[in-house]
Design a protein around this motif. Structure first.
Motif, PDB file in Angstrom:
ATOM      1  N   CYS A 151      -6.102   0.994   2.177  1.00 45.82           N
ATOM      2  CA  CYS A 151      -6.019  -0.464   2.021  1.00 45.82           C
ATOM      3  C   CYS A 151      -6.904  -1.200   3.024  1.00 45.82           C
ATOM      4  O   CYS A 151      -6.918  -2.424   3.062  1.00 45.82           O
ATOM      5  CB  CYS A 151      -4.575  -0.935   2.175  1.00 45.82           C
ATOM      6  SG  CYS A 151      -3.899  -0.600   3.807  1.00 45.82           S
ATOM      7  N   CYS A 209      -5.375   2.290   8.071  1.00 47.67           N
ATOM      8  CA  CYS A 209      -5.198   2.970   6.784  1.00 47.67           C
ATOM      9  C   CYS A 209      -6.478   2.841   5.969  1.00 47.67           C
ATOM     10  O   CYS A 209      -7.011   1.755   5.794  1.00 47.67           O
ATOM     11  CB  CYS A 209      -4.023   2.336   6.045  1.00 47.67           C
ATOM     12  SG  CYS A 209      -3.854   2.904   4.347  1.00 47.67           S
ATOM     13  N   CYS A 241       0.840  -1.199   0.000  1.00 49.90           N
ATOM     14  CA  CYS A 241       0.000   0.000   0.000  1.00 49.90           C
ATOM     15  C   CYS A 241       0.876   1.252   0.000  1.00 49.90           C
ATOM     16  O   CYS A 241       1.810   1.366   0.794  1.00 49.90           O
ATOM     17  CB  CYS A 241      -0.906  -0.005   1.214  1.00 49.90           C
ATOM     18  SG  CYS A 241      -1.847   1.517   1.420  1.00 49.90           S
ATOM     19  N   CYS A 268       0.301   3.663   3.397  1.00 54.34           N
ATOM     20  CA  CYS A 268       0.802   3.299   4.727  1.00 54.34           C
ATOM     21  C   CYS A 268       2.083   2.497   4.646  1.00 54.34           C
ATOM     22  O   CYS A 268       2.582   2.020   5.658  1.00 54.34           O
ATOM     23  CB  CYS A 268      -0.259   2.503   5.477  1.00 54.34           C
ATOM     24  SG  CYS A 268      -0.645   0.924   4.702  1.00 54.34           S
TER      25      CYS A 268
HETATM   26 ZN   LIG Z   1      -2.583   1.219   3.507  1.00 53.46          ZN
END
Ligand SMILES: [Zn+2]
Ligand SMILES: [Zn+2]
Length: 386
Positions: free
Chosen positions: A204, A201, A175, A178
């Motif tokens: 995701c 996050c 991701c 993050c």
């Molecule tokens: Zn993420």
């Protein structure tokens, strides 16, 4: 490798507990992975934490002073759980939560993700939801237990993508929001210095992975609704309204997350002859007036089979017979409840002429005054209103 705990904490061997604590606090703030992205810092952070864990405890510190890091192994030090060799092995995030609780009075200054033991790890898909299902049982199945086949419709790991959510042939990527941690951190100033708060996050969904090309069968969820059948072992003695919890039998988590639990609510069909009160069974036994007066052996089909219940001459309504151990098995523990039989003497109601004459004769012989014989007319009228 620097295994010297005093050197790691940058204190001398005579340091007081307070000096050790302050040294650790200073280093921890500098090296914690949430504030320091350098992977070497994380390694050092783990080591100083182990060093601090050891030296702050007087008994452990004494052993360390005598035997070195070897003393940590097999001596109940949780940091030694990694097995032989490296004293730091296995000392990852587990246990740090407790340490910070003790240190900072309950809340980790590094945010909720900082290795809090029981809570979710830092990255990884969230767990699946719990499922619920209703299971009908026959009375005797609840009493004696049964293996019941259960069919449930629950989210199951997608077989096309094996739960990854990515189109076969492709793989999820880390991701970008993050960096794979599954959490977004925010830094703010506080009296302790820099504080980091964190939350899942949103890009995701906490999985730490992004899917460029989603699996066509689950649309990137990594799971699909599916019908599942399996056998549930219903323990003996369960009652109507009870709930069984089947760990890990609930919905699969998205993108390979761990499954939730399945709650099975039990509904027990009533029995025509017996009612339950906890582990005891109750039965109402109706007998005719003559049977109660003269005595009788009454056959009774209990849950265990045929039984002969002896009523002595002169048995009254309300007489109770208790058959020990013929009730319901205790769900937890041993033994069974009782079968409690309450006798009800039925007074005959629709007497024909012969029966009535016999009863009147009996009453006369016993010297029991009774109402006079009704005139033909009255009994005809009464009959018409029945
Ligand atoms: Zn993420
Ligand atoms: Zn899929």
């Amino acid at each position: 490798m620097d295994d010297d705990f005093y050197a790691l904490l940058e204190v001398n061997r005579n340091a007081t507990e307070d000096e050790i604590k302050r040294a650790y606090r200073r280093l921890a703030r500098e090296l914690h992975p949430d504030t320091n992205p350098d992977p070497q810092a994380e390694e050092r952070f783990k080591k100083i934490t182990l060093a601090y864990e050891t030296l702050r405890d007087p008994e452990r510190r004494r052993r360390y002073d005598m035997f070195g890091p070897e003393a940590l192994r097999g001596a109940g030090a949780r940091a030694g759980a990694g097995g032989p060799g490296d004293p730091f092995a296995g000392f990852a995030t587990g246990g740090l939560g407790d340490l910070f609780d003790a240190f900072f009075g309950g809340s980790s200054p590094f945010g909720a993700g900082a290795g809090a033991g029981g809570r979710r790890g830092r990255a990884g898909p969230p767990p699946g939801e719990d499922g619920e299902v209703l299971l009908d049982l026959e009375f005797t199945e609840a009493v004696f237990g049964a293996d019941k086949e259960l069919t449930v419709r629950l989210a199951a790991t997608c077989s096309t993508c094996n739960g990854s959510g990515a189109r076969p042939g492709t793989t999820p990527t880390t991701c970008s929001a993050c960096a794979g941690t599954g959490e977004i951190r925010r830094v703010r100033q506080s009296i302790l210095g820099q504080m980091v708060t964190s939350g899942p996050c949103s890009r995701c969904g906490g999985t730490g992975e992004e899917i460029a090309s989603p699996c066509p069968d689950c649309r990137g969820e990594g799971r699909r609704l599916d019908e599942r059948s399996f056998v549930v072992e219903v323990p003996a003695g369960v009652d109507d309204g009870a709930t069984l919890r089947l760990t890990g039998r609930g919905h699969s988590g998205p993108r390979g997350g761990p499954p939730g639990d399945l709650y099975v609510h039990l509904r027990v069909r009533p029995h025509p002859e017996f009612t339950r009160a906890g582990a005891d069974l109750h039965h109402e036994m109706h007998v005719a007036m003559t049977q109660a007066a003269l005595g009788i052996a009454v056959p009774l089909t209990t849950l265990d089979g045929e039984e002969e219940i002896t009523l002595h001459a002169g048995t009254q309504t309300g007489h109770v017979i208790r058959l020990r151990g013929r009730g319901v098995p205790h769900v937890q523990g041993r033994g069974r409840g009782d079968l409690i039989i309450a006798v009800v003497v039925d007074v005959p109601t629709e007497l024909n002429k012969t029966q009535e004459d016999l009863l009147r004769q009996l009453a006369t012989v016993r010297g029991e005054p009774v109402a006079p014989e009704e005139s033909g007319l009255i009994s005809k009228i009464r009959g018409a209103f029945k």
